[in-house]
Design a protein around this motif. Structure first.
Motif, PDB file in Angstrom:
ATOM      1  N   ALA A  94       0.312  -1.401  -0.149  1.00  0.00           N
ATOM      2  CA  ALA A  94      -0.094   0.344   0.191  1.00  0.00           C
ATOM      3  C   ALA A  94       0.569   1.345   0.348  1.00  0.00           C
ATOM      4  O   ALA A  94       2.215   1.072   0.634  1.00  0.00           O
ATOM      5  N   THR A  95       0.649   2.416  -0.374  1.00  0.00           N
ATOM      6  CA  THR A  95       1.186   3.352   0.082  1.00  0.00           C
ATOM      7  C   THR A  95       0.448   4.339   0.945  1.00  0.00           C
ATOM      8  O   THR A  95      -1.234   4.236   1.316  1.00  0.00           O
ATOM      9  N   ARG A  96       1.028   5.182   1.932  1.00  0.00           N
ATOM     10  CA  ARG A  96       1.517   5.448   3.500  1.00  0.00           C
ATOM     11  C   ARG A  96       1.156   6.398   3.249  1.00  0.00           C
ATOM     12  O   ARG A  96       2.120   7.317   2.871  1.00  0.00           O
ATOM     13  N   TYR A  97      -0.183   7.145   3.792  1.00  0.00           N
ATOM     14  CA  TYR A  97       0.094   9.370   3.577  1.00  0.00           C
ATOM     15  C   TYR A  97      -0.130   9.733   5.054  1.00  0.00           C
ATOM     16  O   TYR A  97      -0.963   8.969   5.443  1.00  0.00           O
ATOM     17  N   GLY A  98       0.626  10.452   6.373  1.00  0.00           N
ATOM     18  CA  GLY A  98      -0.119  11.095   6.948  1.00  0.00           C
ATOM     19  C   GLY A  98      -0.967  11.513   6.872  1.00  0.00           C
ATOM     20  O   GLY A  98      -0.859  13.073   5.632  1.00  0.00           O
ATOM     21  N   ILE A  99      -1.639  12.464   8.001  1.00  0.00           N
ATOM     22  CA  ILE A  99      -3.059  12.237   7.931  1.00  0.00           C
ATOM     23  C   ILE A  99      -3.202  13.947   8.747  1.00  0.00           C
ATOM     24  O   ILE A  99      -3.096  13.252  10.119  1.00  0.00           O
ATOM     25  N   GLY A 100      -4.058  14.166   8.632  1.00  0.00           N
ATOM     26  CA  GLY A 100      -4.887  15.008   9.735  1.00  0.00           C
ATOM     27  C   GLY A 100      -6.244  14.743   9.614  1.00  0.00           C
ATOM     28  O   GLY A 100      -6.380  14.827   8.333  1.00  0.00           O
TER      29      GLY A 100
END
Length: 224
Positions: A94-100
């Motif tokens: 998976a491609t993982r992104y940090g989020i708010g």
């Protein structure tokens, strides 16, 4: 012997740094070079500046990771408690992104779809938000919303989330506020760095399923 000892002792004493060298050292600490994926994007409709990565912990940087899930490739998974968004790829990756994420009382969870996407979208705060924040009235639906641009709260891209054929009013969108990533700050929407949401936009297809995992520590609205 005395001379040798004095020489050895002198070798332990470093020369005091000059004011210039101290300034350079501080500048390097405060303004690290952004990785290529977070560099400026001057070819965008509204040129996107480089991310100030001194404000983003490296754990929130975009990464390709192993990810064991029963969800099919193409699914977007928002892990609200962990502050990550995953776009599921084939082969257990998976491609993982940090989020708010949404702050207490404004977060949401459930299953829905990414109905459609927009580049440099207009922003029209829902009437409920305008009622809470009257200063937003100039940007209400009745007034046509806010035009696209770097100061638009939706940033460079927006993914619109629908459930049962209806708009949930929640969005996945970009943000220039690097220090908001990894925190609960929004009114329910999922925010990514502008560079990350541009990358996600290019990978996600209209109609893709989205699964939002609730944070048990926060109040949330179930969607579906």
């Amino acid at each position: 012997m005395i001379g040798a000892s004095a020489f050895a002792l002198a070798g332990c004493v470093s020369t005091p740094p000059t004011a210039t060298s101290v300034a350079v050292a501080i500048d390097r600490v405060r303004k690290p070079e952004p990785p290529l994926m977070y560099a400026a994007m001057p070819d965008e409709l509204f040129p996107v500046p480089a991310v100030d990565i001194s404000k983003v912990d490296p754990r929130w940087w975009r990464a390709e990771v192993d990810y064991d899930t029963a969800e099919k490739p193409g699914t977007v998974i928002v892990d609200t408690p962990a502050r990550y968004l995953y776009h599921v790829n084939p082969g257990g990756r998976a491609t993982r992104y940090g989020i708010g994420v949404g702050r207490d009382g404004f977060s949401w969870s459930g299953r829905a779809i990414v109905a459609y996407k927009r580049k440099w979208p207009r922003w029209t705060p829902p009437d409920e938000m305008v009622a809470r924040q009257p200063k937003l009235k100039p940007y209400s639906i009745a007034n046509g919303g806010m035009g696209p641009g770097l100061n638009n709260p939706l940033g460079s891209r927006a993914l619109y989330i629908h459930q049962g054929g209806r708009d949930t009013i929640y969005r996945i969108h970009g943000s220039p506020e690097a220090n908001s990533i990894g925190k609960a700050v929004s009114s329910g929407c999922i925010r990514l760095l502008n560079q990350d949401v541009i990358h996600l936009y290019d990978q996600v297809r209209d109609g893709s399923p989205i699964v939002v995992i609730p944070d048990p520590a926060m109040g949330h609205l179930m969607v579906g």
